[in-house]
Design an enzyme around this catalytic site. Structure first.
Site, mmCIF file in Angstrom:
data_model
loop_
_atom_site.group_PDB
_atom_site.id
_atom_site.type_symbol
_atom_site.label_atom_id
_atom_site.label_comp_id
_atom_site.label_asym_id
_atom_site.label_seq_id
_atom_site.Cartn_x
_atom_site.Cartn_y
_atom_site.Cartn_z
ATOM 1 N N ASP A 102 8.964 -3.445 13.501
ATOM 2 C CA ASP A 102 9.457 -2.083 13.276
ATOM 3 C C ASP A 102 9.839 -1.401 14.588
ATOM 4 O OD1 ASP A 102 6.777 -2.156 13.952
ATOM 5 O OD2 ASP A 102 6.164 -0.581 12.572
ATOM 6 N N ASP A 162 0.811 -1.217 0.000
ATOM 7 C CA ASP A 162 0.000 0.000 0.000
ATOM 8 C C ASP A 162 0.840 1.260 0.000
ATOM 9 O OD1 ASP A 162 1.015 -0.332 2.521
ATOM 10 O OD2 ASP A 162 -0.889 -0.143 3.582
#
Length: 412
Positions: free
Chosen positions: A265, A190
């Protein structure tokens, strides 16, 4: 008897027998050639089918039948992580097809790593495999066997998928003919990319390769709605993700053996992983996160991420001198920039100076005060591992009026 009636008759019979033998051998050779040709066609058809079919490859069963030229341009592959948002993947692949160098000099081959099975995603990948093949760029489709949803949430599934796919790439399991990757560019399904995305990654890879004080390169600015300079790149202590690049040595020597079970992350932002190393990022984002529906993040920070500006200006990064990003040079230049800025005591005072085209320093005493200032400026107000987003040595910079810089700096 007729046969053997004289020497001349004997020679005639022998010639006839030799001709008949040659005819029989000729038929056998023709038959064998036909079989070989048919076998080649069948094998070729199977190889083409393996390349262009939906390619459901479970747990590392990756096709290795394509013939790939050994070339240094294949030492920096691009991987796109996807799951089931086929329309998003189509948009991202369309950007890549539009902007990837031709001939490909960086960011190839392309690898789509899919978590689980989804026929719509398979169809999109099939379509783009053929498109990229038409311009001489291989696109590989690998499948990760999706963990049961009961085994963990979306962030756990994503971390498992990442770890599996990165090992596939850096262990050379994508295709036996490919050279071992030196680094990898990582996107998700995305993300829009800028026209100069590949040039930016190629140029910064040279710095990443030789500078041991760097951890990674990112194409994203979390405060990318308050920017102006498309050619400016910075060092940061915060890992942004959302379109990034790392070296093989980082994965193989440090990260692979201890890859986390979730929230990869945030884990990368911890001191144990970053080890004081910094990240190169652009002022003007080279990626834009458009996936506001679905996904693991549930559109966290969506109000700010929607306003991040994707750089539409093409910068020829091969002609840009990025030597200022060297650690000591950068620190010296950045300190000079701060020293020559106006010091303000409030947001109101800072805005007045900014409108007069002055760079401004506004100090904060602790993170609570930083959050107050950040909210007034409408920028990211959170931190990870005590590092505010985009910060360099605690300093967060933005351009509230697109011109001059405002530096939010911790009190000295």
């Amino acid at each position: 008897m007729i046969v053997g009636k004289g020497a001349h008759g004997g020679r005639i019979v022998k010639r006839r027998r030799r001709r008949q033998s040659k005819h029989r051998k000729g038929h056998v050779r023709s038959y064998m050639m036909l079989l070989l040709m048919l076998g080649s066609y069948v094998l070729g058809f199977k190889l083409m089918a393996r390349y262009f079919d939906s390619g459901i490859h479970r747990d590392g069963d990756i096709p290795s039948s394509l013939t790939i030229s050994h070339t240094s341009s294949y030492e920096s592959p691009l991987i796109i992580f996807t799951c089931e948002r086929a329309s998003y993947l189509q948009t991202t692949l369309s950007d890549i097809f539009k902007y990837i160098p031709r001939p490909c000099t960086f960011g190839c081959p392309i690898i789509v790593s899919q978590d689980g099975e989804n026929s719509d995603v398979d169809n999109v990948v099939n379509e783009f495999q053929q498109k990229f093949a038409s311009i001489g760029i291989p696109l590989f489709h690998i499948h990760h066997k999706q963990a049961l949803k009961s085994a963990g949430g979306a962030y756990q599934a994503l971390a498992k998928h990442y770890g599996w796919a990165l090992s596939q790439v850096f262990d050379g399991r994508i295709n036996a003919e490919l050279p071992m990757p030196k680094r990898i560019i990582i996107l998700e399904e995305d993300l829009h990319i800028a026209p100069d995305f590949f040039g930016y990654m190629a140029a910064t890879s040279k710095i990443l390769d030789k500078d041991s004080s760097l951890f990674a390169v990112s194409a994203f600015n979390d405060n990318g709605h308050l920017v102006n300079n498309p050619k400016r790149t910075l060092r940061s202590d915060f890992f942004p993700g959302l379109g990034w690049m790392m070296k093989r040595s980082l994965w193989k020597n440090e990260l692979e053996a201890k890859w986390p079970k979730g929230y990869w992350d945030d884990w990368l932002r911890e001191p144990a992983q970053r080890k004081g190393r910094q990240i190169v990022r652009p002022e003007f984002s080279r990626t834009y996160h458009f996936g506001f529906h679905g996904g693991a993040s549930k559109n966290q920070f969506g109000s700010i991420l929607r306003r991040v500006r994707l750089c539409e200006e093409f910068v020829d990064w091969a002609k840009e001198d990025l030597s200022y990003l060297e650690e000591r040079t950068y620190e010296r230049l950045y300190s000079s920039l701060l020293d020559h800025s106006v010091h303000a005591l409030s947001i109101k005072e800072a805005r007045r100076a900014l409108k007069s085209n002055e760079n401004v320093v506004l100090e904060y005493t602790d993170f609570d005060e930083f959050k107050v200032l950040a909210r007034k400026l409408d920028i990211m107000d959170d931190e990870k591992a005590t590092i505010p987003r985009t910060a360099y040595k605690g300093i967060v910079e933005v351009r509230p009026f697109e011109g001059s810089l405002l530096f939010l700096r911790p009190s000295i």
